[in-house]
Scaffold this motif. Structure first.
Motif, mmCIF file in Angstrom:
data_model
loop_
_atom_site.group_PDB
_atom_site.id
_atom_site.type_symbol
_atom_site.label_atom_id
_atom_site.label_comp_id
_atom_site.label_asym_id
_atom_site.label_seq_id
_atom_site.Cartn_x
_atom_site.Cartn_y
_atom_site.Cartn_z
ATOM 1 N N GLY A 141 2.369 -2.245 1.392
ATOM 2 C CA GLY A 141 2.385 -0.917 1.081
ATOM 3 C C GLY A 141 1.619 -0.112 2.198
ATOM 4 N N CYS A 142 1.956 1.325 2.246
ATOM 5 C CA CYS A 142 1.077 1.970 3.255
ATOM 6 C C CYS A 142 -0.376 1.742 2.884
ATOM 7 C CB CYS A 142 1.436 3.457 3.273
ATOM 8 S SG CYS A 142 3.069 3.847 3.754
ATOM 9 N N SER A 143 -0.689 1.604 1.575
ATOM 10 C CA SER A 143 -1.968 1.797 1.160
ATOM 11 C C SER A 143 -2.695 0.261 1.370
ATOM 12 C CB SER A 143 -1.889 1.565 -0.434
ATOM 13 O OG SER A 143 -0.994 0.798 -0.857
ATOM 14 N N GLY A 144 -1.815 -0.799 1.664
ATOM 15 C CA GLY A 144 -2.226 -2.081 1.792
ATOM 16 C C GLY A 144 -2.571 -2.129 3.302
ATOM 17 N N VAL A 166 0.018 -10.648 -0.033
ATOM 18 C CA VAL A 166 1.708 -10.451 -0.081
ATOM 19 C C VAL A 166 1.552 -9.378 -1.244
ATOM 20 C CG1 VAL A 166 2.590 -12.556 0.704
ATOM 21 C CG2 VAL A 166 1.491 -12.354 -1.728
ATOM 22 N N HIS A 167 2.912 -8.941 -1.520
ATOM 23 C CA HIS A 167 2.816 -7.764 -2.446
ATOM 24 C C HIS A 167 2.190 -7.977 -3.884
ATOM 25 C CE1 HIS A 167 4.302 -3.891 -3.487
ATOM 26 N NE2 HIS A 167 5.638 -3.977 -3.782
ATOM 27 N N GLY A 168 1.455 -7.198 -4.273
ATOM 28 C CA GLY A 168 0.964 -7.239 -5.687
ATOM 29 C C GLY A 168 -0.084 -8.265 -5.967
ATOM 30 N N GLY A 206 -4.970 -1.308 -2.983
ATOM 31 C CA GLY A 206 -3.550 -1.389 -2.996
ATOM 32 C C GLY A 206 -3.075 -0.046 -3.366
ATOM 33 N N GLY A 207 -1.710 -0.088 -3.471
ATOM 34 C CA GLY A 207 -0.612 0.911 -4.168
ATOM 35 C C GLY A 207 -0.572 0.988 -5.405
ATOM 36 N N ASP A 208 -0.030 2.105 -5.959
ATOM 37 C CA ASP A 208 0.497 2.237 -7.422
ATOM 38 C C ASP A 208 1.644 1.165 -7.596
ATOM 39 O OD1 ASP A 208 1.222 4.457 -5.492
ATOM 40 O OD2 ASP A 208 2.781 4.742 -6.829
ATOM 41 N N GLY A 209 2.631 0.831 -6.495
ATOM 42 C CA GLY A 209 3.619 -0.035 -6.579
ATOM 43 C C GLY A 209 3.090 -1.350 -6.646
ATOM 44 N N ASP A 210 2.160 -1.458 -5.671
ATOM 45 C CA ASP A 210 1.638 -2.746 -5.677
ATOM 46 C C ASP A 210 0.781 -3.364 -6.712
ATOM 47 O OD1 ASP A 210 0.835 -5.055 -3.447
ATOM 48 O OD2 ASP A 210 -0.955 -4.517 -4.062
ATOM 49 N N GLY A 211 0.080 -2.421 -7.371
ATOM 50 C CA GLY A 211 -1.000 -2.956 -8.474
ATOM 51 C C GLY A 211 -0.290 -2.662 -9.796
ATOM 52 N N ASP A 214 -3.217 5.951 -5.397
ATOM 53 C CA ASP A 214 -1.857 6.220 -6.346
ATOM 54 C C ASP A 214 -1.207 7.495 -5.648
ATOM 55 O OD1 ASP A 214 -0.240 6.966 -8.494
ATOM 56 O OD2 ASP A 214 -1.526 6.995 -9.968
ATOM 57 N N ASN A 215 -0.053 7.457 -5.110
ATOM 58 C CA ASN A 215 0.647 8.504 -4.675
ATOM 59 C C ASN A 215 1.924 8.721 -5.266
ATOM 60 O OD1 ASN A 215 2.132 6.342 -3.736
ATOM 61 N ND2 ASN A 215 1.811 6.585 -1.522
ATOM 62 N N ARG A 216 2.157 8.133 -6.473
ATOM 63 C CA ARG A 216 3.347 8.089 -7.252
ATOM 64 C C ARG A 216 4.870 8.092 -6.648
ATOM 65 N NH1 ARG A 216 0.670 13.003 -11.298
ATOM 66 N NH2 ARG A 216 -0.848 11.552 -11.953
ATOM 67 N N ILE A 217 4.657 6.997 -5.674
ATOM 68 C CA ILE A 217 5.839 6.710 -4.818
ATOM 69 C C ILE A 217 5.762 5.518 -4.300
ATOM 70 C CG2 ILE A 217 5.445 7.927 -2.785
ATOM 71 C CD1 ILE A 217 8.269 9.124 -3.247
ATOM 72 N N TYR A 218 6.781 5.052 -3.579
ATOM 73 C CA TYR A 218 6.762 3.907 -2.685
ATOM 74 C C TYR A 218 6.869 4.634 -1.387
ATOM 75 C CZ TYR A 218 7.647 0.220 -6.085
ATOM 76 O OH TYR A 218 7.704 -0.631 -7.054
ATOM 77 N N GLY A 219 5.670 4.335 -0.670
ATOM 78 C CA GLY A 219 5.770 4.953 0.690
ATOM 79 C C GLY A 219 6.343 3.962 1.839
ATOM 80 N N LEU A 220 5.746 2.942 1.875
ATOM 81 C CA LEU A 220 6.167 2.171 3.108
ATOM 82 C C LEU A 220 7.667 1.859 2.893
ATOM 83 C CD1 LEU A 220 4.893 0.947 5.298
ATOM 84 C CD2 LEU A 220 4.714 -1.720 4.214
ATOM 85 N N THR A 221 8.140 1.703 1.821
ATOM 86 C CA THR A 221 9.771 1.297 1.729
ATOM 87 C C THR A 221 10.622 2.871 1.900
ATOM 88 O OG1 THR A 221 9.602 1.286 -0.487
ATOM 89 C CG2 THR A 221 9.726 -1.031 0.838
ATOM 90 N N LYS A 222 10.017 3.870 2.083
ATOM 91 C CA LYS A 222 10.554 4.996 2.343
ATOM 92 C C LYS A 222 11.181 5.870 1.178
ATOM 93 C CE LYS A 222 11.545 4.717 7.084
ATOM 94 N NZ LYS A 222 10.963 3.078 7.442
HETATM 95 C C1 LIG Z 1 7.996 -9.375 -2.494
HETATM 96 C C2 LIG Z 1 8.258 -8.135 -1.783
HETATM 97 N N1 LIG Z 1 9.002 -7.330 -2.312
HETATM 98 C C3 LIG Z 1 8.979 -6.088 -1.589
HETATM 99 C C4 LIG Z 1 8.509 -5.674 -0.707
HETATM 100 C C5 LIG Z 1 8.866 -4.758 0.079
HETATM 101 N N2 LIG Z 1 7.561 -3.418 -0.274
HETATM 102 C C6 LIG Z 1 6.869 -3.165 0.792
HETATM 103 S S1 LIG Z 1 5.859 -1.927 0.389
HETATM 104 C C7 LIG Z 1 6.440 -1.824 -1.201
HETATM 105 C C8 LIG Z 1 6.180 -0.485 -2.244
HETATM 106 C C9 LIG Z 1 4.553 -0.380 -1.896
HETATM 107 O O1 LIG Z 1 4.661 0.863 -2.727
HETATM 108 P P1 LIG Z 1 3.004 1.173 -3.036
HETATM 109 O O2 LIG Z 1 2.403 0.079 -3.705
HETATM 110 O O3 LIG Z 1 3.108 2.352 -4.107
HETATM 111 O O4 LIG Z 1 2.584 1.626 -1.616
HETATM 112 P P2 LIG Z 1 2.505 2.786 -0.767
HETATM 113 O O5 LIG Z 1 3.423 2.237 0.336
HETATM 114 O O6 LIG Z 1 3.090 4.055 -1.471
HETATM 115 O O7 LIG Z 1 1.213 3.032 -0.185
HETATM 116 C C10 LIG Z 1 7.521 -2.743 -1.151
HETATM 117 C C11 LIG Z 1 8.418 -2.608 -2.381
HETATM 118 C C12 LIG Z 1 7.498 -6.609 -0.032
HETATM 119 N N3 LIG Z 1 6.888 -6.434 1.119
HETATM 120 N N4 LIG Z 1 7.461 -7.909 -0.736
#
Ligand SMILES: Cc1ncc(C[n+]2csc(CCOP(=O)(O)OP(=O)(O)O)c2C)c(N)n1
Ligand code: SF4
Lengths: 287, 592
Positions: free
Chosen positions: A52-55, A69-71, A93-98, A122-130
């Motif tokens: 994510g942007c956070s990552g 990798v994610h999460g 990490g991000g809120d989506g990630d975590g 925690d930005n309460r949104i998925y940033g990197l996937t727009k």
């Molecule tokens: C397995 C997998 N699924 C989907 C993605 C696409 N993906 C990249 S960032 C992201 C969401 C990130 O959201 P968040 O953790 O809230 O971070 P933010 O970008 O908002 O900081 C997703 C779904 C990925 N990289 N890997």
């Protein structure tokens, strides 16, 4: 661990590609300050980040680091810490990630209570996937994939941590530089899993949970009569749900990290050139 | 007198089948006899037919056969289940006094010994010892000195106290006496004992033992049949060497923890079976692209999906060879016997660290649950060598820093192998990421750097192909026209099959391959044979496919991997160059 380490020593020479004004700048500065303040240096620090942007944070910091990798950043951090308990391990990490893809790991990392810190931007949104809904997005928050809002109550990460037996729960706000660094420092100093949910606004995709919103609604617990050692009081605050608290909400001073209880105190990188001297005993067991 | 005795105990899961079988197998092994065990089990804990089979001989035994000489039947169903393997003269021991066994019909030509297992056990001190009474009876039938059972009983019940051990010994004696007194029969068996000292263990245990010998300090896993025994073996034992077993919340976590530990410098491993490999595949690419040494053990079972958890299959080969998105350098090593489970584990750790890649250690259910005897020297610990590869410390790190003093963790060395600095090493701090990165580990999408890093990772495989001995094991007649190739646990059965084939007048050359990737070049051997047969436990012949692929004439390739699609003019040139290369090759052939 020289005492002359400055927080800028934790800065890498890579320029962040975050949007100007993104909350993650402040979150990262606080993390670097806290690491320097607690006497760490880049060579004994391991930063693990999710996706994510956070990552991206691990890329902009200078230390031993892994961007995974994610999460799945938390298990990596646990592995690093158990293999070498002398290292300072910080996971971000991000809120989506975590709380979405990594929610299972979050619960179990909290339960395990390994001595490390975990900062969620925690930005309460998925940033990197727009700009799609995240687990902390409001129920009616309209996004490209949820035009009517997610229509589910948001996850309460603090409650999730509390219910999982957390020994340190805090919440922070990235733009309050001073308080933010202090709070992260407390998480780093905590003997166990130091969890900090940090409001880190996304200026590009979230026009609801903005700097202004947080500035107006945040309640600093240091200005209230809150005893973080009182689990009942912490529970009440966490379950209230409609207030944005900042500060250490709960801390168990008697916390003993899992690795200490398990007697893990060795750097596991040190092994002999061949099988252990008494290895034939392993064979004889099968007589 | 048949020297090769096939014995089994069968009943319901929960009847203590496993431990009884193991007591007997250990007694035979301690008496200097070779043993090969196998299990029939269903995927449930209570109820469901289950059996433990022991084949024993003074000579080495490498496989199971279709014959049962002595069967302890705790249920009627046990006899039905084993009907195909029972033969004229087979002895069936059962408790005719049990209400459920009163109507048992011993098939014609077989010898039924009704022994009041439960009653005699009660006489010895408790009904729970009924299986041990049966063991005593079996000893009498096999003419196997019952004293050898005593040691096994001591080992099994020693920590429960002297009285329990004595009661068990007594129970065995009562079983023996009952047969002596009640059955005036000359049995055909006369089990010889020898002075040999053997150890008895299964493939999962051998993998765990290999891991400790190889200096593995961190194991994280999530329970799954038939890989769990690796974790159970390591639990408790690895701690004595400063290590730790962690039961993770799932396989995603297990492999990520192991990855973290490996980056911190520990030799780390995880083990699972098919469904777990699916989950781990997500992180597999991360392990490879961050160039982290990691051993991932897949103890295969029948798939797809949850398939048949307690049944044998070698169906994951394609998964381990090709699994994961993008292109991933990896090694795939597959032990072919229980003792090789030990040695290949040691090798796997060395490959992982020397080449900084993930290594799949592929075993299977047949190896995992088979216990086999070996002379202890088969696991000679003095032979274990540990090679950690290019690890740099404070003193050496200077030569790996760039002009600005930054550590080049992904340095594009000629052999493809970069230096490694464990966290804590002064001046070694560096980033690594699953994103494409430069030599410093920083994210990049630059075409040149992408090419450099892809090729660098690929070069490791080339280096390994040259540097290591990707050998095979050979049996049978080297000059035979028929060539059989197999991998994994088939080696044992195939070795014995050679004997049967020989009796029937067939000369066969047999090659057992423990390396899937890189693997030995078998083209000469294949060329020299008339018939080439690949033996494997799967439906489609996954190994046959790769072997076949190896001996095919190669198509020429035009590849692009810098992150940009083909452009027409560029493609035309590439193809033109390839064509002229092809022409030159053709001309050469003509000139010869
Ligand atoms: C397995 C997998 N699924 C989907 C993605 C696409 N993906 C990249 S960032 C992201 C969401 C990130 O959201 P968040 O953790 O809230 O971070 P933010 O970008 O908002 O900081 C997703 C779904 C990925 N990289 N890997
Ligand atoms: S999209 Fe949002 S979270 Fe991502 S960098 Fe921009 S402001 Fe920050």
């Amino acid at each position: 661990m020289s005492s002359d380490v400055r927080f800028t020593d934790f800065k890498s020479d890579k320029q962040p590609t975050w949007c100007p004004g993104c909350g993650d700048f402040g979150t990262m500065n606080g993390m670097m300050k806290a690491l320097a303040e607690t006497g760490n240096d880049p060579d004994n620090t391991f930063v693990v980040a999710g996706i994510g942007c956070s990552g991206k944070i691990g890329t902009y910091m200078h230390s031993y680091a892994l961007h995974g990798v994610h999460g799945r950043a938390l298990p990596v951090g646990i592995g690093v810490k158990l293999a070498n308990p002398d290292l300072e391990v910080m996971v971000a990490g991000g809120d989506g990630d975590g709380y979405s893809i990594g929610a299972g790991h979050f619960v179990h990392a909290v339960r395990r209570n390994v001595d490390m810190s975990y900062v969620v931007m925690d930005n309460r949104i998925y940033g990197l996937t727009k700009g799609q809904a995240s687990p902390t997005s409001r129920q009616d928050f309209e996004t490209s994939t949820t035009p009517d809002g997610p229509q589910m109550p948001p996850v309460n990460p603090l409650a999730l941590a509390l219910a999982s037996g957390a020994t340190f729960i805090a919440q922070s706000f990235s733009s309050d530089a001073q308080r933010h660094a202090e709070i992260i420092q407390k998480a780093v100093e905590h003997d166990g899993f130091g969890f900090v949910n940090t409001y880190s606004p996304c200026v590009t995709f979230n026009d609801v949970d903005t700097y202004d919103y947080f500035r107006d609604s945040i309640v600093d617990l240091s200005e209230e009569d809150h005893d973080p050692h009182d689990r009942e009081a912490a529970k009440e605050k966490i379950l209230e749900g409609d207030k944005e608290y900042m500060g250490v909400i709960y801390q168990d001073d008697d916390s003993v990290p899992w690795e200490k209880r398990e007697g893990i105190d060795q750097d596991m990188s040190d092994i002999p050139d061949g099988a252990p001297d008494d290895a034939m005993d392993l064979v004889r067991e099968f007589y | 007198m048949p020297e090769d005795l096939n014995w089994a105990i069968g009943g319901e899961a929960g009847d203590g089948i496993d431990s009884t079988g193991k007591i007997f197998a250990q007694a035979l092994s301690r008496a200097g006899r070779h043993v090969f065990t196998s299990k029939d089990f269903a995927s449930r804990i209570r109820g469901g037919y289950t059996a433990y089979k022991v084949r024993t001989s003074v000579d080495r035994v490498e496989s199971v056969v279709d014959r049962l000489d002595i069967l302890i039947a705790l249920t009627e169903r046990t006899i039905d289940e084993n009907m195909d393997e029972l033969h004229e003269g087979s002895v069936i021991i059962y408790d005719g006094e049990r209400s459920t066994m009163q109507d048992v019909e011993v098939p014609d030509g077989m010898i039924g010994l009704s022994v009041p297992l439960q009653r005699l056990a009660e006489d010895a001190g408790g009904a729970i010892m009924a299986n041990v009474v049966a063991l005593g009876a079996a000893c009498e039938v096999a003419q196997f000195p019952i004293e050898n059972l005593d040691e096994s009983l001591e080992k099994r019940f020693g920590d429960k106290g002297e009285a329990i051990v004595e009661n068990n010994k007594e129970a065995a004696r009562l079983g023996q006496q009952h047969v002596q007194e009640e059955y005036d029969h000359e049995f055909d068996y006369d089990i010889e004992t020898t002075d040999e000292d053997y150890v008895l263990l299964n493939g999962d245990e051998a993998i765990g033992m290999g891991a400790i010998a190889a200096g593995c300090r961190f194991y994280s896993g999530y329970p799954i049949t038939p890989a769990t025994d690796v974790m159970e073996y390591l639990t408790g034992r690895i701690d004595q060497y400063g290590g730790k077993v962690v039961q993770a919340e799932d396989e995603l976590s297990a492999i990520n923890m192991a990855l973290g530990a490996a980056r911190a410098g520990a030799r780390a491993m995880t083990a699972t079976s098919g469904p777990g490999i699916d989950l781990m595949t997500e992180t597999f690419g991360l392990v490879a692209t961050t160039e982290t040494p990691l051993v991932i053990c897949d103890v295969m079972r029948s798939g797809p999906s949850t398939g048949m958890p307690t049944k044998q299959e070698q169906g994951d080969l394609n998964m381990t060879l090709y699994g994961g998105h993008g292109e991933i350098p990896r090694f795939v090593v597959a032990p072919t016997s229980v003792s090789e489970c030990f040695w290949k584990t040691v090798e796997a750790f060395n490959y992982a660290e020397k080449y900084q890649t993930p290594v799949y250690l592929v075993s299977d259910l047949a190896l995992a649950v088979t216990e086999q005897t070996f002379p202890p020297e088969a696991f000679d610990m003095d032979e274990v060598e540990i090679e950690r590869g290019k690890v740099v410390d404070e003193d050496e790190i200077d030569s790996w820093l760039d002009e600005r003093g930054r550590f080049q963790a992904h340095f594009s060395a000629a052999d493809g192998i970069s230096p490694r600095a464990f966290p804590g090493t002064t001046d070694g701090a560096h980033m690594t990421t699953g994103l494409e990165h430069d030599e410093l580990g920083r994210r990049t999408e630059e075409e040149e750097v992408r090419l450099e890093q892809v090729e660098k990772r690929q070069r490791k495989v080339e280096t390994a192909k040259e540097e290591e001995d990707w050998d095979y094991r050979e049996f049978g007649d080297e000059d035979a026209d028929a060539l059989v190739i197999s991998w994994g646990s088939n080696e044992g059965a195939m070795r014995e099959a050679l004997g049967f084939l020989d009796e029937r007048g067939h000369d066969v050359r047999f090659i057992s391959v423990p390396y899937i990737f890189p693997r030995p070049d078998l083209s000469e051997e294949i060329e020299a044979a008339d018939d080439v047969i690949v033996v494997e436990c799967n439906a489609t012949g996954q190994f046959a496919d790769v072997i076949e692929h190896d001996v095919l004439e190669r198509v020429q390739r035009v590849n692009k991997y810098n992150g940009v699609r083909f452009k027409a003019d560029e493609l035309a040139t590439e193809i033109e160059n390839t064509l002229s290369g092809a022409d030159a090759g053709a001309a050469e052939v003509e000139a010869e």
